[in-house]
Design an enzyme around this catalytic site. Structure first.
Site, short mmCIF file in Angstrom:
data_model
loop_
_atom_site.label_atom_id
_atom_site.label_comp_id
_atom_site.label_asym_id
_atom_site.label_seq_id
_atom_site.Cartn_x
_atom_site.Cartn_y
_atom_site.Cartn_z
N ASP A 1 -40.69 -42.68 -21.34
CA ASP A 1 -41.32 -43.26 -20.14
C ASP A 1 -42.84 -43.12 -20.18
OD1 ASP A 1 -39.26 -44.44 -18.73
OD2 ASP A 1 -38.63 -42.55 -17.81
N LYS B 1 -29.95 -52.17 7.94
CA LYS B 1 -29.02 -51.07 7.69
C LYS B 1 -29.70 -49.95 6.91
CE LYS B 1 -24.33 -52.79 7.15
NZ LYS B 1 -23.36 -53.09 6.11
N HIS C 1 -48.58 -43.48 -36.38
CA HIS C 1 -47.78 -44.38 -35.55
C HIS C 1 -48.67 -45.28 -34.70
CE1 HIS C 1 -43.76 -42.58 -36.22
NE2 HIS C 1 -44.48 -41.50 -36.49
N GLY D 1 -34.61 -47.81 -14.14
CA GLY D 1 -35.97 -48.23 -14.47
C GLY D 1 -37.01 -47.50 -13.63
N CYS E 1 -45.03 -44.54 -40.96
CA CYS E 1 -44.59 -43.16 -41.18
C CYS E 1 -43.50 -43.11 -42.24
CB CYS E 1 -44.17 -42.52 -39.86
SG CYS E 1 -44.35 -40.74 -39.92
N GLU F 1 -47.96 -47.87 -33.18
CA GLU F 1 -47.25 -48.46 -32.03
C GLU F 1 -47.56 -47.72 -30.73
OE1 GLU F 1 -45.87 -46.74 -34.48
OE2 GLU F 1 -44.06 -45.65 -33.88
N SER G 1 -28.18 -43.68 -13.12
CA SER G 1 -29.35 -43.55 -13.99
C SER G 1 -29.69 -44.93 -14.56
CB SER G 1 -29.05 -42.56 -15.12
OG SER G 1 -27.94 -43.00 -15.84
N GLN H 1 -27.32 -45.33 1.01
CA GLN H 1 -27.26 -44.44 2.19
C GLN H 1 -26.80 -43.04 1.76
OE1 GLN H 1 -24.87 -46.06 5.41
NE2 GLN H 1 -25.32 -48.14 4.75
N GLN I 1 -43.55 -44.00 -46.34
CA GLN I 1 -42.99 -43.17 -47.40
C GLN I 1 -41.98 -43.96 -48.23
OE1 GLN I 1 -41.66 -39.65 -45.24
NE2 GLN I 1 -43.75 -39.08 -44.69
N GLU J 1 -38.01 -34.74 -48.92
CA GLU J 1 -37.17 -34.64 -47.72
C GLU J 1 -35.72 -35.00 -48.04
OE1 GLU J 1 -38.46 -37.13 -44.41
OE2 GLU J 1 -36.84 -36.42 -43.12
N1 GLN Z 1 -39.43 -37.77 -41.90
C1 GLN Z 1 -40.76 -38.06 -42.30
C2 GLN Z 1 -41.68 -36.85 -42.20
O1 GLN Z 1 -41.36 -35.90 -41.58
C3 GLN Z 1 -41.34 -39.21 -41.48
C4 GLN Z 1 -41.51 -38.88 -40.05
C5 GLN Z 1 -41.66 -40.10 -39.17
O2 GLN Z 1 -41.37 -41.22 -39.58
N2 GLN Z 1 -42.07 -39.89 -37.95
O3 GLN Z 1 -42.73 -36.86 -42.79
#
Ligand code: GLN
Length: 572
Positions: free
Chosen positions: A90, A242, A527, A35, A401, A529, A32, A211, A405, A425
């Site tokens: 992925d 081969k 998020h 890539g 996120c 990103e 595994s 192989q 907080q 939380e």
């Molecule tokens: N744990 C937090 C929530 O549920 C933040 C979640 C996160 O960072 N994706 O709101």
């Protein structure tokens, strides 16, 4: 999980689209972590750059319905799509390499396949038949593959997770064998990614594991059309001979994928060097259009050459030891560094170490601090201390996120004077729940697929840092959370200098907060990103890295002067 629109029978009975969508199946052998995801994404990019309309999908053989409930230590990051699917990381590679959005259809697991079959059985859809792996599970898998077909797709790439030889991937392999049998060899190709290890003691590359892996595939009835060999060293003629002979693959269809020197973004270029995409297109009976890789090459060159100065960003998280846990964060920082013409240096900081030692000990000297998303109490106080360190020292800060907080908790405790502030939380009984459970979450009992997920609109306050970054007054960003900023505290926070500069269209949900002052301090509930791309760095990451690059040496300008003033209007 969204119920599929058509029944399996409908999908299988559907006439093939007139333009004939082609399918590539990518399997992996020997070990595994070869890539496969990056190879699939690279092939997709090359085909797209030859003007084919591509979609990618991953089939994962584990029993979880999706990776949403798995620990990052098990699985790495959970990647979230526009339509709110919690998926394998992925898919992040797929989107970053191709710029094509994935969806709920882009990731099926054994658990998801079985859930639908069992739900159908309970409904009585099988009309008294015995429900079996073959044909019912394999039909469901074929329907999942076929769900990617459409008039506007030329080539679907399906990556089969796991390694050939695993018991759990057998139904998937049987399904793709049947699929190819049904649509014919020009409509479906098998690509096998394998390892050709270099045995140091013998000073030789060894083809035997490949192989044997192909022999296992052959037992199932699959003969790969193309072999891509991961290797530390180039394959010599004898190795290709081969591999071709013993794996039953045409010699010119044995390719090497050497370890790239600098970045995963070189992999498409490594494959393009050998015209892998051209051969694939020919085998599929399509026209070989010209390829345009100019912008991609330019990005890779700029990344490898580095920028005018080094910018060191601390990422303070809970799963820092596992790089895959924050994959999209690191990639987004990389895109932002190239966009700003700087060289990125990441300082990975374990949040718990900040608790055990001090923020100063672990963060001194960095140009920017990022606190990413997460769940659970461990490391929280370290993250809050990291936010405080950024805020008090005028170090540019991006919170994402859970990172937002934590920024809210720090501000409540250390600026607004709400000493016992917390997120519900971590402390359900906190007297100052500045972060609390979203209303819609209160009645939810199941953990899987029930967070606030996927794309939501965010209205941005004109004149804010976020507005400057986006250049827009509205954006759409991907979410994955249960908790939110408690609106009861909004005015008190604003009076002390932390403003909600991004809100849901109804004004109820705080999506972005910023702190007044000279230092760049932005935190978001979503998020960003997941939306950053090599050639289109995300605006918040881009401006965060730009601000970090601008930070003057010596004692930084600080927001803390304001913070040290008396708190205003803290009673709520
Ligand atoms: N744990 C937090 C929530 O549920 C933040 C979640 C996160 O960072 N994706 O709101």
């Amino acid at each position: 999980m969204r119920p599929s629109r058509e029944t399996v029978k409908d999908l299988l009975a559907m006439p093939l689209p007139p333009h004939e969508t082609r399918h590539l199946f990518i399997t992996g052998g020997v070990v595994s972590s070869l890539g496969k995801g990056i190879t699939s994404a690279s092939i997709a990019l090359l085909l797209k750059q030859r003007r084919y309309r591509v979609r990618i999908q991953k089939l994962d053989p584990y029993l979880n319905v999706d990776p949403g409930t798995m620990s990052p230590y098990q699985h790495g990051e959970v990647y979230v799509t526009e339509d709110g699917a919690e998926t394998d990381l992925d898919l992040g590679h797929y989107e970053r390499f191709t710029g094509i959005d994935c969806s709920q259809e882009s990731n099926y697991t054994t658990g998801r396949i079985y859930s639908s079959v069992i739900a159908r059985e309970r409904r009585g859809d099988y009309l008294g038949k015995t429900v079996q792996v073959i044909p019912h599970i394999t039909d469901e898998i074929k329907a999942a593959i076929r769900s990617m077909d459409s008039d506007d797709v030329d080539i679907v790439i399906t990556e089969i997770g796991g390694t050939v030889g695993d018991i759990e991937s057998l139904p998937f392999l049987e399904a793709i064998r049947q699929f190819r049998h049904e649509v014919g060899p020009q409509r479906a190709l098998f690509i096998h990614l394998t390892l050709v290890p270099f045995i140091r003691a013998a000073g030789e590359l060894k083809t035997k594991p490949s192989q044997q892996s192909v022999a296992v595939l052959r037992e199932i009835g699959i003969i790969p059309d193309i072999l891509i060999c991961r290797s530390e060293n180039p394959l010599a003629d004898e190795h290709r001979d081969k591999l071709a002979l013993f794996c039953n693959v045409e010699r010119h269809l044995v390719f090497e994928e050497l370890d790239v020197a600098h970045t995963i973004y070189e992999v498409p270029l490594e494959l393009a060097r050998q015209d892998v995409d051209k051969y694939i297109i020919e085998l599929l009976g399509l026209h070989v259009n010209d390829i345009d890789l100019e912008a991609w090459c330019d990005f890779v060159n700029r990344l490898i050459e580095g920028g005018d100065r080094e910018v060191e960003i601390a990422v303070v998280g809970k799963y820092i030891k596992l790089r895959d846990a924050y994959k999209s964060i690191y990639e987004a920082l990389t895109h932002a560094a190239v966009a700003n013409n700087v060289t990125l240096k990441v300082r990975s900081v374990e949040a718990q170490d900040v608790e055990d030692r001090s923020a100063e000990a672990l963060l001194a000297g960095v140009d920017g601090i990022l606190v990413p998303g997460g769940f659970g109490y461990r490391g929280i106080e370290g993250k809050i201390a990291a936010v405080r360190y950024a805020r008090e020292n005028g170090i540019p800060f991006l919170g994402i996120c859970l990172g937002m907080q934590c920024a809210v908790i720090d501000f409540a405790r250390n600026v607004c004077g709400l000493r016992n502030a917390n997120s519900a939380e971590f402390d359900e009984k906190t007297p100052e729940p500045v972060i609390h459970l979203m209303e819609a979450q209160k009645r939810i009992l199941n953990m899987g697929g029930t967070m606030r997920l996927g794309n939501w609109t965010c209205r941005i306050r004109p004149g804010s840092r976020a507005a400057a970054a986006y250049g827009l007054d509205e954006t759409h960003e991907r979410h994955r959370h249960r908790y939110e900023f408690n609106n009861k505290y909004r005015d008190a926070f604003a009076a002390n200098g932390m403003h909600a500069t991004g809100l849901s269209p109804d004004g109820h949900l705080v999506e972005i907060v910023e702190i007044d002052g000279p230092a760049w301090f932005v935190a978001c509930q979503f998020h960003p990103e997941f939306k950053s791309r090599p050639l289109a760095a995300h605006p918040l990451f881009r401006d965060f890295v730009a601000a970090s690059a601008e930070r003057p040496p010596g004692r930084p300008v600080s927001n803390a002067e304001q913070a040290l003033e008396q708190p205003k209007n803290v009673s709520v």
